[in-house]
Enzyme design. Structure first.
Site, PDB file in Angstrom:
ATOM      1  N   ARG A 121       1.020  -1.254   0.032  1.00 25.96           N
ATOM      2  CA  ARG A 121      -0.017   0.188   0.316  1.00 25.96           C
ATOM      3  C   ARG A 121       1.020   1.339  -0.048  1.00 25.96           C
ATOM      4  O   ARG A 121       0.492   2.085  -0.721  1.00 25.96           O
ATOM      5  CB  ARG A 121      -1.035  -0.164   1.257  1.00 25.96           C
ATOM      6  CG  ARG A 121      -1.778   1.228   1.467  1.00 25.96           C
ATOM      7  CD  ARG A 121      -2.457   1.888   0.019  1.00 25.96           C
ATOM      8  NE  ARG A 121      -3.164   0.693  -0.692  1.00 25.96           N
ATOM      9  CZ  ARG A 121      -3.347   0.751  -1.879  1.00 25.96           C
ATOM     10  NH1 ARG A 121      -2.902   2.003  -2.623  1.00 25.96           N
ATOM     11  NH2 ARG A 121      -4.092   0.126  -2.639  1.00 25.96           N
ATOM     12  N   LYS A 156       1.049  25.165  -4.133  1.00 23.83           N
ATOM     13  CA  LYS A 156      -0.058  24.408  -3.545  1.00 23.83           C
ATOM     14  C   LYS A 156       0.134  22.725  -3.529  1.00 23.83           C
ATOM     15  O   LYS A 156      -0.485  22.050  -4.206  1.00 23.83           O
ATOM     16  CB  LYS A 156      -1.522  24.631  -4.425  1.00 23.83           C
ATOM     17  CG  LYS A 156      -1.813  26.418  -4.407  1.00 23.83           C
ATOM     18  CD  LYS A 156      -2.712  26.679  -5.110  1.00 23.83           C
ATOM     19  CE  LYS A 156      -3.160  28.236  -5.275  1.00 23.83           C
ATOM     20  NZ  LYS A 156      -4.300  28.569  -6.105  1.00 23.83           N
ATOM     21  N   LYS A 188       1.988  39.495  -4.408  1.00 25.44           N
ATOM     22  CA  LYS A 188       0.570  39.150  -4.685  1.00 25.44           C
ATOM     23  C   LYS A 188      -0.348  40.391  -4.055  1.00 25.44           C
ATOM     24  O   LYS A 188      -0.071  41.251  -3.644  1.00 25.44           O
ATOM     25  CB  LYS A 188       0.120  37.992  -4.104  1.00 25.44           C
ATOM     26  CG  LYS A 188       0.884  36.822  -4.796  1.00 25.44           C
ATOM     27  CD  LYS A 188       0.534  35.420  -4.633  1.00 25.44           C
ATOM     28  CE  LYS A 188      -0.320  35.020  -5.552  1.00 25.44           C
ATOM     29  NZ  LYS A 188      -0.800  33.660  -5.399  1.00 25.44           N
ATOM     30  N   GLU A 217       2.198  40.167  -9.164  1.00 18.65           N
ATOM     31  CA  GLU A 217       0.991  39.963  -9.850  1.00 18.65           C
ATOM     32  C   GLU A 217       0.139  41.176 -10.286  1.00 18.65           C
ATOM     33  O   GLU A 217       0.083  42.183  -9.466  1.00 18.65           O
ATOM     34  CB  GLU A 217       0.029  39.208  -8.598  1.00 18.65           C
ATOM     35  CG  GLU A 217      -1.443  38.844  -9.120  1.00 18.65           C
ATOM     36  CD  GLU A 217      -2.284  38.213  -7.762  1.00 18.65           C
ATOM     37  OE1 GLU A 217      -1.681  36.911  -7.720  1.00 18.65           O
ATOM     38  OE2 GLU A 217      -2.961  38.721  -7.275  1.00 18.65           O
ATOM     39  N   ASP A 238      -3.192  37.886 -13.517  1.00 19.65           N
ATOM     40  CA  ASP A 238      -4.331  37.222 -12.689  1.00 19.65           C
ATOM     41  C   ASP A 238      -5.598  37.273 -13.116  1.00 19.65           C
ATOM     42  O   ASP A 238      -6.245  38.433 -13.160  1.00 19.65           O
ATOM     43  CB  ASP A 238      -4.102  37.674 -11.326  1.00 19.65           C
ATOM     44  CG  ASP A 238      -4.895  36.814 -10.248  1.00 19.65           C
ATOM     45  OD1 ASP A 238      -4.989  35.538 -10.447  1.00 19.65           O
ATOM     46  OD2 ASP A 238      -5.595  37.668  -9.433  1.00 19.65           O
TER      47      ASP A 238
END
Length: 301
Positions: A121, A156, A188, A217, A238
């Protein structure tokens, strides 16, 4: 069960993992933690212990259940070697990044049957997830074929899996974005608000870290023009429409690298790439990827 120490791993396997830009010792420690979840406190695989004689030996095939791109097979081998050491034989392991069809055998292992099933597994978790990342990336690469745009990953990523997930992106033909908050500055919307504008934010970072790559951004063409005039050479567009991105490419005229991000889908990939942007960043490559279906089957001999 006594597990194999890192120092006893085959040198060629360690060198292969390191050559892929990964830390084999850190990965081995992750494998130990994963097996610790299955065997807490030194417990045993009760099902295998009850049903399989201690002396039994077997062979198993890892087979793809669907078409795609495999990744993480070297790490899967490390799982088997952690459980069985030199008492396992690994053969027919395909190179990571190989395109496969449903039914293709991607890895063969032979050794104590209990050990094979104990490791199964964890080995499948690694190979299935990383192959899922590689396969998803390959779909974006194919969609962008004929344009100059390349697909980028993001931060992410699953906690503790960043290096492996970004490695799988490379296996699928993608490009890695920054690995951490320190190897590149990315300004950002919240940084822009805090600093009072895109240019003040850009200039603050440039003053504090003059040798660090900086990306900023923007959400409209006025911000783009301001940054180009300030000398910013990497700009993220963006959540712009395709038409607006095409205008941004024309305004930039090669003065900065442009990255498209936000609200992108595989169906839109080609039209976005055709605008002339340099990169398309896709968080879904890592944060919500579908696992690639690989199964392990014992083979009657």
């Amino acid at each position: 069960m006594t597990f194999t120490p890192y120092a006893a791993l085959p040198t060629d396997l360690v060198d292969e993992i390191a050559g892929a830009g990964l830390d084999p010792e850190a990965i081995y420690a992750d494998i130990a933690r994963a097996l610790g979840e299955d065997l807490p406190g030194g417990s045993v695989d009760t099902t295998s212990a009850a049903t399989i004689p201690l002396e039994a030996r077997g062979r198993a095939d890892f087979a793809a259940r669907e078409p795609g791109v495999v990744a993480g097979l070297g790490v899967a081998e490390m799982v088997f070697r952690y459980v069985m050491g030199n008492d396992v034989q690994v053969s027919d392991r395909l190179p990571d990044g190989t395109s496969v069809a449903a039914g293709d055998v991607v890895l063969r292992v032979a050794g104590p049957t209990r050990g094979l099933l104990t490791a199964e597994r964890t080995a499948l978790n690694v190979a299935s997830h990383l192959s899922g990342v590689a396969t998803a990336t390959s779909h974006w690469v194919a969609a962008l074929e004929g344009t100059n745009a390349r697909v980028l990953d993001t931060r992410k990523t699953l906690p503790g899996w960043r290096a492996l997930q970004k490695y799988a992106v490379r296996c699928g033909g993608g490009v890695n974005h920054r690995f951490s908050l320190s190897d590149m500055a990315m300004v950002k919307d919240n940084h822009v608000i805090a600093a009072g504008g895109v240019v003040p934010a850009f200039e603050a970072v440039r003053a504090a870290y003059p040798d660090l790559p900086i990306e900023v951004e923007v959400t409209d063409l006025d911000q783009l023009r301001e940054l180009l005039d300030a000398g910013c050479d990497r700009i993220l567009l963006d959540n712009m429409s395709t038409a607006l991105m095409a205008q941004a490419v024309g305004i930039t005229a090669g003065r900065a690298v442009l990255e498209a991000s936000g609200g992108l889908t595989l169906e839109r990939a080609r039209e976005v790439g055709a605008t002339g942007v340099d990169f398309i960043s896709v968080g879904a490559l890592t944060h919500s990827v579908k696992v690639f279906d690989i199964g392990m089957d014992l083979v009657d001999e």
